[in-house]
Design a protein around this motif. Structure first.
Motif, PDB file in Angstrom:
ATOM      1  N   LEU A 132       0.811  -1.220   0.000  1.00  0.00           N
ATOM      2  CA  LEU A 132       0.000   0.000   0.000  1.00  0.00           C
ATOM      3  C   LEU A 132       0.838   1.261   0.000  1.00  0.00           C
ATOM      4  N   VAL A 133       2.037   1.157   0.556  1.00  0.00           N
ATOM      5  CA  VAL A 133       2.833   2.339   0.823  1.00  0.00           C
ATOM      6  C   VAL A 133       3.900   2.519  -0.252  1.00  0.00           C
ATOM      7  N   GLU A 134       4.163   3.751  -0.618  1.00  0.00           N
ATOM      8  CA  GLU A 134       5.238   4.045  -1.549  1.00  0.00           C
ATOM      9  C   GLU A 134       6.576   3.841  -0.868  1.00  0.00           C
ATOM     10  N   SER A 135       7.578   3.432  -1.617  1.00  0.00           N
ATOM     11  CA  SER A 135       8.886   3.147  -1.025  1.00  0.00           C
ATOM     12  C   SER A 135       9.513   4.379  -0.383  1.00  0.00           C
ATOM     13  N   ASP A 136       9.124   5.567  -0.808  1.00  0.00           N
ATOM     14  CA  ASP A 136       9.690   6.779  -0.215  1.00  0.00           C
ATOM     15  C   ASP A 136       9.131   7.067   1.174  1.00  0.00           C
ATOM     16  N   THR A 178       6.998  -1.755   2.739  1.00  0.00           N
ATOM     17  CA  THR A 178       7.319  -1.937   1.318  1.00  0.00           C
ATOM     18  C   THR A 178       7.711  -3.358   0.958  1.00  0.00           C
ATOM     19  N   ASN A 179       7.832  -4.243   1.937  1.00  0.00           N
ATOM     20  CA  ASN A 179       8.250  -5.615   1.667  1.00  0.00           C
ATOM     21  C   ASN A 179       7.153  -6.353   0.896  1.00  0.00           C
ATOM     22  N   PRO A 180       7.389  -6.739  -0.364  1.00  0.00           N
ATOM     23  CA  PRO A 180       6.350  -7.389  -1.155  1.00  0.00           C
ATOM     24  C   PRO A 180       6.011  -8.791  -0.677  1.00  0.00           C
ATOM     25  N   ASP A 181       6.853  -9.387   0.165  1.00  0.00           N
ATOM     26  CA  ASP A 181       6.548 -10.705   0.700  1.00  0.00           C
ATOM     27  C   ASP A 181       5.648 -10.630   1.932  1.00  0.00           C
ATOM     28  N   VAL A 182       5.245  -9.416   2.293  1.00  0.00           N
ATOM     29  CA  VAL A 182       4.295  -9.221   3.386  1.00  0.00           C
ATOM     30  C   VAL A 182       3.151  -8.337   2.897  1.00  0.00           C
ATOM     31  N   GLY A 183       3.494  -7.080   2.573  1.00  0.00           N
ATOM     32  CA  GLY A 183       2.457  -6.152   2.143  1.00  0.00           C
ATOM     33  C   GLY A 183       1.380  -6.008   3.210  1.00  0.00           C
ATOM     34  N   PHE A 184       0.165  -5.701   2.772  1.00  0.00           N
ATOM     35  CA  PHE A 184      -0.964  -5.647   3.705  1.00  0.00           C
ATOM     36  C   PHE A 184      -1.703  -6.981   3.595  1.00  0.00           C
ATOM     37  N   SER A 185      -1.270  -7.931   4.407  1.00  0.00           N
ATOM     38  CA  SER A 185      -1.841  -9.276   4.384  1.00  0.00           C
ATOM     39  C   SER A 185      -3.015  -9.361   5.351  1.00  0.00           C
ATOM     40  N   THR A 229       3.975   1.285  12.139  1.00  0.00           N
ATOM     41  CA  THR A 229       2.655   1.621  11.610  1.00  0.00           C
ATOM     42  C   THR A 229       1.860   2.382  12.665  1.00  0.00           C
ATOM     43  N   THR A 230       1.113   3.394  12.237  1.00  0.00           N
ATOM     44  CA  THR A 230       0.307   4.207  13.142  1.00  0.00           C
ATOM     45  C   THR A 230      -1.157   4.178  12.727  1.00  0.00           C
ATOM     46  N   VAL A 231      -2.032   4.639  13.611  1.00  0.00           N
ATOM     47  CA  VAL A 231      -3.451   4.759  13.284  1.00  0.00           C
ATOM     48  C   VAL A 231      -3.637   5.703  12.104  1.00  0.00           C
ATOM     49  N   GLN A 232      -2.841   6.771  12.080  1.00  0.00           N
ATOM     50  CA  GLN A 232      -2.930   7.740  10.988  1.00  0.00           C
ATOM     51  C   GLN A 232      -2.617   7.085   9.642  1.00  0.00           C
ATOM     52  N   GLN A 233      -1.641   6.184   9.617  1.00  0.00           N
ATOM     53  CA  GLN A 233      -1.317   5.492   8.377  1.00  0.00           C
ATOM     54  C   GLN A 233      -2.421   4.522   7.971  1.00  0.00           C
ATOM     55  N   LEU A 234      -3.023   3.848   8.944  1.00  0.00           N
ATOM     56  CA  LEU A 234      -4.135   2.946   8.647  1.00  0.00           C
ATOM     57  C   LEU A 234      -5.300   3.719   8.038  1.00  0.00           C
ATOM     58  N   GLU A 235      -5.503   4.934   8.532  1.00  0.00           N
ATOM     59  CA  GLU A 235      -6.555   5.792   7.971  1.00  0.00           C
ATOM     60  C   GLU A 235      -6.168   6.299   6.590  1.00  0.00           C
ATOM     61  N   LYS A 236      -4.918   6.707   6.439  1.00  0.00           N
ATOM     62  CA  LYS A 236      -4.442   7.250   5.167  1.00  0.00           C
ATOM     63  C   LYS A 236      -4.610   6.252   4.034  1.00  0.00           C
ATOM     64  N   VAL A 260      -7.432   1.345   5.355  1.00  0.00           N
ATOM     65  CA  VAL A 260      -7.535  -0.042   5.797  1.00  0.00           C
ATOM     66  C   VAL A 260      -7.928  -0.145   7.267  1.00  0.00           C
ATOM     67  N   ILE A 261      -8.240   0.960   7.901  1.00  0.00           N
ATOM     68  CA  ILE A 261      -8.497   0.925   9.342  1.00  0.00           C
ATOM     69  C   ILE A 261      -9.727   0.102   9.683  1.00  0.00           C
ATOM     70  N   ASP A 262     -10.778   0.159   8.858  1.00  0.00           N
ATOM     71  CA  ASP A 262     -11.974  -0.642   9.125  1.00  0.00           C
ATOM     72  C   ASP A 262     -11.690  -2.131   8.923  1.00  0.00           C
ATOM     73  N   THR A 263     -10.881  -2.445   7.925  1.00  0.00           N
ATOM     74  CA  THR A 263     -10.499  -3.840   7.688  1.00  0.00           C
ATOM     75  C   THR A 263      -9.712  -4.379   8.868  1.00  0.00           C
ATOM     76  N   VAL A 264      -8.793  -3.569   9.389  1.00  0.00           N
ATOM     77  CA  VAL A 264      -7.987  -3.986  10.532  1.00  0.00           C
ATOM     78  C   VAL A 264      -8.868  -4.152  11.766  1.00  0.00           C
ATOM     79  N   ARG A 265      -9.761  -3.196  11.998  1.00  0.00           N
ATOM     80  CA  ARG A 265     -10.650  -3.276  13.163  1.00  0.00           C
ATOM     81  C   ARG A 265     -11.507  -4.534  13.105  1.00  0.00           C
ATOM     82  N   LYS A 266     -12.122  -4.785  11.968  1.00  0.00           N
ATOM     83  CA  LYS A 266     -12.976  -5.971  11.834  1.00  0.00           C
ATOM     84  C   LYS A 266     -12.174  -7.252  11.979  1.00  0.00           C
TER      85      LYS A 266
END
Length: 380
Positions: free
Chosen positions: A45-49, A129-136, A159-166, A169-175
């Motif tokens: 989900l995240v850019e490498s920068d 940024t690790n493609p072997d994990v990503g947002f699994s 990882t922060t709550v702000q990033q989950l919101e950005k 994916v925060i609802d997916t994580v919560r559920k």
């Protein structure tokens, strides 16, 4: 009972292997069959920068050709060190270490188990940024085949709550967390995120490396080389830090051994197998580190150590939250080096481990009790 562990056991990293092995052995010694369950990697989900990978060693294995060429061209690593990392540790890991975990080369997904334990390590760090994990989603409790689902000492890393919101994916994580029967984390940042998402604090437990006694696997002979260990991610030791380490080593008449990753400004890099790595910590006179597990190993073996804490900014991966949280838990925040000169001064006096070990014993009991209780609650 058949218990599954879902963690970062395929990541080529000392801490990843040792925490996985420790949890497996802890559960086996409780009398249970233990298997590793693989997760399906998710999208990056995240850019490498935005975020730097956890370890330059890990990044090297995913982008080995161009990364190796660039480092050698810039004289940041020698050809021999690069070859040692590329071929030695990877070959050892796949052929020797994965079988010790009971893991095949082919991943095992959706295994039916009585209980699935997700953790330890940064299993909840989905913004990376690790493609072997990503947002699994699997790491957040989706798609499992277990009668009971828990986590043990899981971490969100940086990882922060702000990033989950950005990244929406925060609802997916919560559920996902609402599917867990019990949640255990290892650090304050993860505790804050779970509390924010669910409205109640999770359990908090120590890294599984603390739970297991490795003495039966480690070399019995003492490493008698009169040495200092530098345990840091690839190239993370700055020229100023390296100079301070050299001055200290010369003053104390000690040899410097670099473990974990090679350093641009220090020689004598080694990549021993994990049990031997622990013996290098066990027998070291002093330790400089900038990693979470380097701190764990130092505390486990009651060493005189200091930690370079790094704030994250831009492309730079910070370690402040997880390292200072660990040190604070055991009354060791005085081991934090805010400058190279601080590190040398800190090592002039060793920690008093009496209270540390008493606190550690309480935490070990608390962790084992948690696992025993969760196993006893598996529906018949």
């Amino acid at each position: 009972m058949k218990i599954g562990i879902m963690t970062m056991h395929r990541i080529v990293n000392y801490g990843s292997f040792l925490q996985a092995f420790s949890l497996k052995k802890t559960l086996e010694y409780m009398g249970h069959q233990v298997v590793f369950v693989d997760y399906q990697p998710g999208p990056v989900l995240v850019e490498s920068d935005d975020v730097e990978p956890q370890s330059k060693v890990v990044e090297f294995y995913y982008k080995v050709i161009w990364k190796l060429k660039n480092l050698i061209d810039k004289n940041q690593i020698s050809q021999s060190d690069a070859n040692q990392l590329k071929y030695g540790f990877r070959e050892m890991y796949n052929k020797t270490l994965l079988p010790l975990l009971g893991v095949d080369a082919q991943p095992s997904y959706n295994v039916e188990v009585d209980m699935l334990v997700i953790g330890s390590d940064e299993v909840f760090n989905g913004i990376q940024t690790n493609p072997d994990v990503g947002f699994s989603k699997d790491l957040f409790g989706y798609n499992h085949k277990a009668r009971r689902l828990i986590s043990y000492a899981g971490s969100f890393g940086n990882t922060t709550v702000q990033q989950l919101e950005k990244y929406k994916v925060i609802d997916t994580v919560r559920k996902g967390f609402e599917r867990f029967d019990s949640i255990s984390v290892r650090d304050r940042n993860s505790e804050k995120i779970i509390t924010n998402l669910l409205g109640e604090a999770p359990n908090r437990h120590i890294d599984p490396v603390f739970l297991f006694d490795y003495s039966e696997f480690m070399p019995k002979e003492k490493i008698d080389e009169n040495y200092i260990v530098v345990y840091a991610y690839w190239g993370r030791i700055t020229s100023e830090e390296a100079e301070a380490i050299k001055v200290f080593a010369e003053l104390k008449k000690k040899k410097i051994i670099c473990l974990c990753g090679p350093q641009k400004y220090l020689d004598n890099f080694m990549s021993p197998e994990p049990y031997q790595l622990l013996s290098y910590f066990r027998d070291a006179d002093y330790i400089f580190t900038d990693t979470f597990h380097g701190s764990v190993f130092s505390i486990k073996y009651n060493k005189n150590f200091t930690v370079f804490v790094r704030e994250g900014h831009g492309k730079h991966y910070g370690n402040s939250e997880k390292v200072t949280g660990l040190l604070d838990q055991f009354g060791l925040v005085g081991r934090v080096a805010n400058s190279p000169d601080d590190a040398r001064l800190i090592l002039e006096s060793a920690p008093d481990y009496k209270q540390v070990n008493e606190a550690l014993e309480r935490e070990i009991k608390k962790s084992r009790d948690y696992l025993q209780k969760e196993i006893s609650l598996i529906s018949k």
